[in-house]
Design a protein around this motif. Structure first.
Motif, PDB file in Angstrom:
ATOM      1  N   HIS A   1      -4.764  20.293 -35.202  1.00  0.00           N
ATOM      2  CA  HIS A   1      -3.447  20.320 -35.672  1.00  0.00           C
ATOM      3  C   HIS A   1      -3.253  21.761 -36.539  1.00  0.00           C
ATOM      4  O   HIS A   1      -2.482  22.405 -36.177  1.00  0.00           O
ATOM      5  CB  HIS A   1      -3.068  19.245 -36.771  1.00  0.00           C
ATOM      6  CG  HIS A   1      -1.639  19.519 -37.504  1.00  0.00           C
ATOM      7  ND1 HIS A   1      -0.558  19.570 -36.811  1.00  0.00           N
ATOM      8  CD2 HIS A   1      -1.612  19.654 -39.077  1.00  0.00           C
ATOM      9  CE1 HIS A   1       0.342  19.744 -37.941  1.00  0.00           C
ATOM     10  NE2 HIS A   1      -0.299  19.947 -39.008  1.00  0.00           N
ATOM     11  N   VAL A   2      -4.252  21.913 -37.598  1.00  0.00           N
ATOM     12  CA  VAL A   2      -3.931  23.304 -38.387  1.00  0.00           C
ATOM     13  C   VAL A   2      -4.092  24.445 -37.280  1.00  0.00           C
ATOM     14  O   VAL A   2      -3.379  25.677 -37.446  1.00  0.00           O
ATOM     15  CB  VAL A   2      -5.007  23.415 -39.289  1.00  0.00           C
ATOM     16  CG1 VAL A   2      -4.899  24.548 -40.201  1.00  0.00           C
ATOM     17  CG2 VAL A   2      -4.586  22.105 -40.392  1.00  0.00           C
ATOM     18  N   GLY A   3      -5.258  24.306 -36.413  1.00  0.00           N
ATOM     19  CA  GLY A   3      -5.510  25.421 -35.364  1.00  0.00           C
ATOM     20  C   GLY A   3      -4.108  25.851 -34.486  1.00  0.00           C
ATOM     21  O   GLY A   3      -3.776  26.710 -34.418  1.00  0.00           O
ATOM     22  N   SER A   4      -3.364  24.371 -34.278  1.00  0.00           N
ATOM     23  CA  SER A   4      -2.371  24.562 -33.400  1.00  0.00           C
ATOM     24  C   SER A   4      -1.043  25.131 -34.111  1.00  0.00           C
ATOM     25  O   SER A   4      -0.138  25.903 -33.593  1.00  0.00           O
ATOM     26  CB  SER A   4      -1.892  23.283 -32.813  1.00  0.00           C
ATOM     27  OG  SER A   4      -2.906  22.754 -31.947  1.00  0.00           O
ATOM     28  N   MET A   5      -1.136  25.040 -35.358  1.00  0.00           N
ATOM     29  CA  MET A   5      -0.118  25.575 -36.445  1.00  0.00           C
ATOM     30  C   MET A   5      -0.193  27.200 -36.238  1.00  0.00           C
ATOM     31  O   MET A   5       0.765  27.815 -36.472  1.00  0.00           O
ATOM     32  CB  MET A   5      -0.415  25.025 -37.813  1.00  0.00           C
ATOM     33  CG  MET A   5       0.076  23.712 -37.991  1.00  0.00           C
ATOM     34  SD  MET A   5      -0.211  23.245 -39.908  1.00  0.00           S
ATOM     35  CE  MET A   5       0.717  24.479 -40.723  1.00  0.00           C
ATOM     36  N   TRP A   6      -1.529  27.714 -36.283  1.00  0.00           N
ATOM     37  CA  TRP A   6      -1.769  29.192 -36.541  1.00  0.00           C
ATOM     38  C   TRP A   6      -2.011  29.779 -35.261  1.00  0.00           C
ATOM     39  O   TRP A   6      -1.756  31.069 -34.960  1.00  0.00           O
ATOM     40  CB  TRP A   6      -2.879  29.549 -37.446  1.00  0.00           C
ATOM     41  CG  TRP A   6      -2.287  28.920 -38.817  1.00  0.00           C
ATOM     42  CD1 TRP A   6      -2.936  27.627 -39.170  1.00  0.00           C
ATOM     43  CD2 TRP A   6      -1.257  29.182 -39.934  1.00  0.00           C
ATOM     44  NE1 TRP A   6      -2.065  27.358 -40.614  1.00  0.00           N
ATOM     45  CE2 TRP A   6      -1.307  28.143 -40.815  1.00  0.00           C
ATOM     46  CE3 TRP A   6      -0.528  30.466 -40.086  1.00  0.00           C
ATOM     47  CZ2 TRP A   6      -0.516  28.557 -41.887  1.00  0.00           C
ATOM     48  CZ3 TRP A   6       0.302  30.563 -40.808  1.00  0.00           C
ATOM     49  CH2 TRP A   6       0.305  29.680 -42.133  1.00  0.00           C
TER      50      TRP A   6
ATOM     51  N   LEU B   1      -0.632  15.642 -32.818  1.00  0.00           N
ATOM     52  CA  LEU B   1      -0.582  16.496 -34.054  1.00  0.00           C
ATOM     53  C   LEU B   1      -0.712  18.049 -33.783  1.00  0.00           C
ATOM     54  O   LEU B   1      -0.282  19.043 -34.321  1.00  0.00           O
ATOM     55  CB  LEU B   1      -1.957  15.838 -35.021  1.00  0.00           C
ATOM     56  CG  LEU B   1      -1.594  15.189 -36.056  1.00  0.00           C
ATOM     57  CD1 LEU B   1      -0.743  15.777 -37.158  1.00  0.00           C
ATOM     58  CD2 LEU B   1      -0.653  13.836 -35.614  1.00  0.00           C
ATOM     59  N   MET B   2      -1.502  18.132 -32.223  1.00  0.00           N
ATOM     60  CA  MET B   2      -1.303  19.527 -31.711  1.00  0.00           C
ATOM     61  C   MET B   2       0.129  20.026 -31.421  1.00  0.00           C
ATOM     62  O   MET B   2       0.379  21.360 -31.758  1.00  0.00           O
ATOM     63  CB  MET B   2      -2.400  19.843 -30.611  1.00  0.00           C
ATOM     64  CG  MET B   2      -3.917  19.415 -31.028  1.00  0.00           C
ATOM     65  SD  MET B   2      -4.932  19.624 -29.449  1.00  0.00           S
ATOM     66  CE  MET B   2      -4.626  21.431 -29.229  1.00  0.00           C
TER      67      MET B   2
END
Length: 422
Positions: free
Chosen positions: A279-284, A332-333
């Motif tokens: 999820h956090v990777g998909s945020m950035w 979440l992604m």
């Protein structure tokens, strides 16, 4: 190093801009790791220490409120002293807050935990505001790309952080610290390193230099355009702020309760770390593309796409079986991607709608509301989930994201990025 009397040519400006982006990339790589700790295990720590699912959104609310205060201070300090000092000390405060969280969990002190989470929020606000440092010296038609360069570097630490939950938990245990505090050990080191990098390397200060260039070219296109379309600029800033705030509300609300939802259905800490890490990777990480997309098709079209993707995320999260890891990963992604599109497009609108001489103050003020509404979302998410369930929470979030689309009609400009070149 430049002096106040030195004439800044376009070539020198771009050279310094490239160096600034390099420093921002390095600092954000560390900052991302610090950011991930609160996202990954903050709610779980609160649930263990408070013994209540309904209050498990408090950590997100506390460090978001701390981020709101920091965002206000960063905007004011930047306007006077530049980005180097503001961002450097902001990350340092975040590192101190992370150390406080580790002490609080070790001592079992709830008051210390609340205070430390509040201070830890300084790192969240600083990580977010660092994106503006990449735009200070960027050409008008490259603002979106500059924002994305600052954001994408956060991916390195942000993805690594949640996936280090179990190793950091083992390290914490070996040091006599509760396992859930392990990611905050990483956050402390990461935030402090990010602050040191900025304080030492961010020279000349990009914001102060941009003010020097503005004074040097007092009749520039940027200044005259900004002052000649005052009413429309205000609408652009308003829409940019709404896009940022709504994207944050939806993302924080669903993300905060996802670890609680997964643990309630016997998912392991490793599975939680995997979902939050992706999820956090998909945020950035999408910033590799989204910044250029904003410069190409315009921020309004990009923001619309973000709202639709956030809706899809909420629906998938709501209707996926609770024990289906794949469904949670996809939801979440998409949540991260929709937030990214909202952040890059909203930030670009704010940059293009503000006057250079008051830009930092406006950016800080907007990020205050961004963080405050995020804090409210963190608190309400626990209440909604406790009362109605995770599925209802996810659906409500997805529907709320659609508000972005009619809000974009407030701007009279074309979707072409050239329309925003001020």
């Amino acid at each position: 190093m430049t002096t106040q009397l030195e004439v800044i040519t376009p070539e020198l400006q771009q050279q310094i801009h490239r160096r600034t982006l390099t420093v921002v990339v390095i600092s954000q790589s560390f900052g991302g790791a610090g950011l991930a700790a609160g996202i990954s295990v903050g709610a779980l720590i609160a649930q263990d220490m408070l013994g209540s699912e309904a209050l498990s959104g408090l950590p997100s609310a506390l460090f978001t409120l701390g981020a709101a205060l920091t965002a206000f201070l960063l905007g004011r300090v930047t306007q006077v002293a530049g980005r180097r000092k503001a961002l450097g000390f902001g990350f340092t405060a975040g590192g101190i807050g992370a150390i406080g969280v580790v002490l609080a969990t070790t001592l079992g002190s709830i008051p210390l935990l609340f205070f430390a989470l509040f201070v830890y929020g300084a790192g969240t606000a600083t990580n977010l505001q660092t994106r503006y440092a990449g735009t200070d010296l960027a050409a008008p038609d490259r603002k979106g790309t500059a924002i994305s360069m600052a954001m994408v570097s956060t991916t390195i630490g942000a993805v690594a952080g949640p996936n280090l939950i179990e190793p950091m938990g083992r390290l914490a245990t070996s040091l006599g610290v509760p396992a859930l505090a392990g990611p905050f050990l990483l956050a402390a080191v990461a935030y402090l390193l990010a602050g040191i990098v900025l304080l030492i390397m961010l020279r000349p200060d990009p914001f102060l230099l941009s003010q020097q260039i503005l004074a040097q070219n007092s009749g520039s296109t940027e200044k005259s355009a900004a002052s000649g379309t005052e009413a429309n600029n205000k609408r652009i800033v308003l829409v940019g702020a709404m896009t940022l705030v709504i994207s944050q509300i939806v993302m924080v609300g669903i993300m905060t309760m996802t670890p609680i939802h997964m643990r309630a259905h016997d998912q392991s800490l490793g599975a939680v770390g995997l979902v939050i890490g992706l999820h956090v990777g998909s945020m950035w990480l999408p910033s590799l593309v989204t910044g250029r997309l904003v410069d190409w098709v315009g921020p309004r079209i990009t923001a619309t796409a973000g709202g639709l993707i956030l809706l899809a995320s909420g629906l998938i999260a709501a209707f996926s079986p609770a024990d289906n890891l794949t469904g949670m990963v996809v939801a979440l992604m998409l949540l991260g991607l929709g937030w990214n599109l909202g952040l890059v497009s909203g930030t670009t609108l704010v940059v293009h709608g503000t006057k250079p001489e008051t830009r930092a103050k406006t950016q800080g003020s907007i990020d205050v509301w961004y963080q405050i509404f995020g804090a409210g979302s963190g608190i309400l998410s626990g209440v909604i989930m406790s009362a109605a369930g995770y599925g209802v929470l996810a659906i409500v979030g997805g529907i709320l994201a659609l508000v972005i689309i009619p809000a974009l009609a407030l701007t009279r400009t074309n979707s072409n990025t050239a329309s925003f070149q001020n």
